[in-house]
Design a protein around this motif. Structure first.
Motif, short mmCIF file in Angstrom:
data_model
loop_
_atom_site.label_atom_id
_atom_site.label_comp_id
_atom_site.label_asym_id
_atom_site.label_seq_id
_atom_site.Cartn_x
_atom_site.Cartn_y
_atom_site.Cartn_z
N SER A 1 0.86 -1.25 -0.05
CA SER A 1 -0.02 0.05 0.02
C SER A 1 0.99 1.22 0.01
CB SER A 1 -1.01 0.07 1.16
OG SER A 1 -0.24 0.00 2.35
N TYR A 2 2.24 1.13 0.03
CA TYR A 2 2.98 2.14 0.05
C TYR A 2 2.92 2.95 -1.19
CZ TYR A 2 7.47 4.80 -0.41
OH TYR A 2 8.21 5.68 -0.56
N THR A 3 3.04 4.38 -1.19
CA THR A 3 3.21 5.24 -2.20
C THR A 3 4.30 6.34 -1.93
OG1 THR A 3 1.46 6.67 -1.30
CG2 THR A 3 0.66 5.14 -2.99
N PRO A 4 4.96 6.78 -2.85
CA PRO A 4 6.13 7.59 -2.52
C PRO A 4 5.55 9.01 -1.81
CG PRO A 4 6.09 6.84 -4.81
CD PRO A 4 4.82 6.58 -4.44
N GLY A 5 6.22 9.15 -0.91
CA GLY A 5 6.10 10.22 0.20
C GLY A 5 5.04 10.21 1.18
N ALA A 6 4.55 8.90 1.08
CA ALA A 6 3.36 8.61 2.14
C ALA A 6 3.90 8.53 3.53
CB ALA A 6 2.75 7.33 1.73
N TRP A 7 5.24 8.05 3.73
CA TRP A 7 5.62 7.93 5.09
C TRP A 7 6.73 9.11 5.44
CZ3 TRP A 7 7.54 2.19 4.40
CH2 TRP A 7 6.25 1.31 4.30
N ASN B 1 8.11 10.23 -8.75
CA ASN B 1 7.02 9.49 -9.14
C ASN B 1 7.05 8.36 -8.46
OD1 ASN B 1 5.95 11.75 -10.68
ND2 ASN B 1 7.44 11.23 -12.08
N ILE B 2 8.45 7.49 -8.53
CA ILE B 2 8.50 6.44 -7.88
C ILE B 2 9.87 6.23 -7.04
CG2 ILE B 2 9.92 5.67 -10.07
CD1 ILE B 2 8.80 2.97 -9.60
N THR B 3 9.85 5.70 -6.06
CA THR B 3 10.96 5.74 -4.97
C THR B 3 11.70 4.57 -5.53
OG1 THR B 3 9.78 6.34 -3.14
CG2 THR B 3 11.73 5.23 -2.78
N SER B 4 13.19 5.28 -5.59
CA SER B 4 14.34 4.44 -6.31
C SER B 4 15.21 4.11 -5.41
CB SER B 4 15.06 5.00 -7.65
OG SER B 4 14.06 5.51 -8.38
N LEU B 5 15.47 2.63 -5.13
CA LEU B 5 16.47 1.97 -4.37
C LEU B 5 17.75 1.34 -5.17
CD1 LEU B 5 13.98 0.10 -1.86
CD2 LEU B 5 14.84 2.52 -1.70
N LEU B 6 18.83 1.88 -4.79
CA LEU B 6 19.86 1.41 -5.58
C LEU B 6 20.65 0.37 -4.93
CD1 LEU B 6 21.65 2.43 -8.12
CD2 LEU B 6 23.18 3.43 -6.34
N LEU B 7 21.01 -0.86 -5.35
CA LEU B 7 21.60 -2.14 -4.88
C LEU B 7 22.95 -1.81 -5.44
CD1 LEU B 7 18.45 -2.92 -4.72
CD2 LEU B 7 19.51 -5.17 -4.68
N ILE B 8 24.02 -1.73 -4.64
CA ILE B 8 25.49 -1.98 -4.98
C ILE B 8 26.19 -3.16 -4.07
CG2 ILE B 8 25.65 0.73 -5.52
CD1 ILE B 8 27.10 1.02 -2.92
N GLY B 9 27.15 -3.40 -4.59
CA GLY B 9 28.14 -4.47 -3.95
C GLY B 9 29.08 -5.16 -4.59
N PRO B 10 30.12 -5.92 -4.02
CA PRO B 10 31.15 -6.34 -4.99
C PRO B 10 30.73 -7.52 -5.52
CG PRO B 10 31.50 -6.38 -2.50
CD PRO B 10 30.08 -6.27 -2.63
N LYS B 11 31.47 -8.11 -6.55
CA LYS B 11 31.21 -9.11 -7.44
C LYS B 11 30.73 -10.48 -6.67
CE LYS B 11 33.93 -9.93 -11.07
NZ LYS B 11 35.00 -10.43 -12.08
N GLY B 12 29.71 -11.11 -6.99
CA GLY B 12 29.41 -12.25 -6.38
C GLY B 12 28.43 -12.08 -5.11
N GLY C 1 3.50 1.42 -9.16
CA GLY C 1 4.04 2.68 -9.32
C GLY C 1 4.75 3.07 -7.87
N SER C 2 4.87 2.11 -7.03
CA SER C 2 5.52 2.75 -5.79
C SER C 2 6.78 2.78 -5.58
CB SER C 2 4.91 1.50 -4.68
OG SER C 2 5.29 0.36 -4.98
N PHE C 3 7.67 1.51 -5.87
CA PHE C 3 8.97 1.94 -5.73
C PHE C 3 9.57 0.86 -6.80
CE2 PHE C 3 8.30 -1.58 -2.95
CZ PHE C 3 9.24 -2.71 -2.96
N CYS C 4 10.99 1.06 -6.67
CA CYS C 4 11.93 0.18 -8.03
C CYS C 4 13.04 -0.18 -7.37
CB CYS C 4 11.91 0.81 -9.24
SG CYS C 4 12.86 2.58 -9.48
N LEU C 5 13.68 -1.26 -7.85
CA LEU C 5 14.99 -1.66 -7.62
C LEU C 5 16.02 -1.57 -8.64
CD1 LEU C 5 14.34 -4.94 -5.45
CD2 LEU C 5 14.49 -2.63 -4.53
N TYR C 6 16.94 -0.99 -8.43
CA TYR C 6 18.16 -0.79 -9.47
C TYR C 6 19.20 -1.85 -9.30
CZ TYR C 6 16.65 2.95 -12.63
OH TYR C 6 15.93 3.34 -13.71
#
Length: 426
Positions: free
Chosen positions: A110-116, A132-143, A192-197
């Motif tokens: 039920s989350y929408t961007p900015g609701a919290w 418009n959509i909350t973007s979460l970036l995933l980073i990390g070493p190889k493997g 249209g709530s959030f996305c993972l990159y």
């Protein structure tokens, strides 16, 4: 945080981690730590012996060994025992909250961007720059397991553990194959709530990582964008060129709202237990990139997700979280999430807890729409208006100065004396 499908084995005697219970009961260590019983902190206490013998934290190395005892104070050892107990207890607490899994899922869905977002100084939600959509970036070493984590998150929130993987997983981390194009995954699909990159793995060269992370954090990310490095081999550059010609990155640029730092629990454990310099580089690389100030949102640092915990004993998983908490300066029970490759309810709850933490921080750190707020910025606004007015005046003046002038028509009364002289001389 985090779950394990074989968690009940903690209280049996068949598993290596199960031997933790009889000699190191959770209730015993927590009661001695939080009751203020000073005897519970004795170097020769039963609890400390159990920690040393079963968890591998090696607190005993600081016992009566002459000069080595001066390296750490008794207060520091007490704090470590307390942290270890808290982390160990978090697994039990996670199991006790399984009945609230569906409630936690519904909160995410039920989350929408900015609701919290938190209202500060009476600011209305309309005064925030809400994406418009909350973007979460995933980073990390190889493997580290970024792509696998995205697939797992997608399956949990779409209630289908047999759902085919959306992100391409690299099964052999020793090769150069991996994620080279930025991929956006809307969670759940069609929402249209959030996305993972999903991103390319961190490089062994810290300078390359700084440039790459600065580009993403300052300029945003685009789905399908190729991530190249100067250190790439000629063969890899050629292959990437062939892959890139048939793809075109999206024109939509998204700002990053929060960061998820993913690490491989097996690699962390190997780095902890080896004195070899090469193995220690993994921990050093994690710490260097994690502490990049561009990855933090005000005082909120990224969260850490530990993968491949299903291949480790419970005691090792606890050790890793305590170690990373000290290494990175974040609370291991609240900001380090243990998410193994298990399809049990405890793991699903750990995933949902992790997402709630990220989305709450993303909304809490939304920037206000007005760039200038307060007395001093109002002076800047006035100065900006003056500069704009002067620019308009200069522009109008230049247009007028370069406008071609129409030739002046001769007056009827003007006499052309040269023509009269020509006619007269005939």
């Amino acid at each position: 945080m985090g779950g394990e499908s074989s968690y009940p084995l903690l209280y049996s005697t068949e598993d290596e981690s199960s031997s933790l219970a009889p000699k190191f009961p959770l209730a015993s260590i927590t009661s001695s730590v939080f009751s203020g019983n000073e005897k519970g902190f004795s170097h020769k206490s039963e609890n400390c012996s159990a920690i040393n013998g079963e968890s591998g934290l090696n607190f005993g190395e600081f016992q009566d060994e002459g000069p080595r005892l001066s390296l750490i104070s008794e207060a520091t050892e007490r704090q470590r025992v307390k942290v270890y107990a808290e982390v160990l207890r978090s697994y039990e607490e996670l199991q006790s909250r399984i009945d609230r899994l569906e409630e936690a899922k519904s909160r995410i869905l039920s989350y929408t961007p900015g609701a919290w977002a938190e209202k500060i100084d009476g600011m209305d939600l309309r005064e925030y720059d809400i994406p418009n959509i909350t973007s979460l970036l995933l980073i990390g070493p190889k493997g580290s397991g970024k792509s696998s984590l995205i697939n797992k998150i997608s399956r949990v929130l779409e209630n289908d553990i047999f759902l085919s993987g959306r992100a391409q997983v690299s099964w052999n981390s020793s090769t150069e194959d991996g994620t080279y194009f930025l991929h956006e995954y809307v969670i759940p699909r069609g929402s249209g709530s959030f996305c993972l990159y999903d991103t390319r793995s961190l490089s062994d060269d810290c300078s390359e990582n700084r440039k790459m992370l600065a580009r993403w954090m300052l300029k945003g990310v685009r789905h399908g964008e190729l991530v190249k490095r100067k250190s790439d081999s000629k063969d890899l550059k050629a292959r990437l060129k062939c892959k890139a010609w048939r793809s075109r990155p999206s024109s939509q640029v998204r700002d990053i709202n929060f960061v998820i730092f993913v690490v491989n629990g097996l690699s962390v454990l190997e780095s902890m237990d080896r004195v070899d310099g090469k193995k220690k580089e993994y921990s050093q690389m994690i710490a260097t990139n994690f502490n990049n100030p561009l990855l933090s949102f005000k005082d909120d640092k990224p969260i850490v997700v530990i993968t491949h915990g299903d291949l480790l004993s419970l005691s090792d998983r606890v050790r890793i979280r305590v170690y990373l908490g000290e290494l990175l300066g974040v609370p291991p029970t609240r900001q380090i999430f243990d998410i193994p490759e298990s399809n049990d309810s405890a793991t699903e709850l750990a995933i949902v807890d992790m997402l709630i933490y990220c989305l709450e921080r993303a909304d809490r750190n939304l920037p206000p729409k007005n760039l200038f707020v307060g007395e001093v910025p109002s002076f800047r606004c006035m100065l900006l208006c003056i500069v704009l007015a002067m620019a308009v005046v200069v522009h109008v003046y230049r247009l007028h100065a370069h406008q071609p002038r129409a030739p002046i028509a001769p007056s009827p009364t003007d006499v052309d004396w040269h023509r009269i002289r020509h006619l007269w001389l005939g």
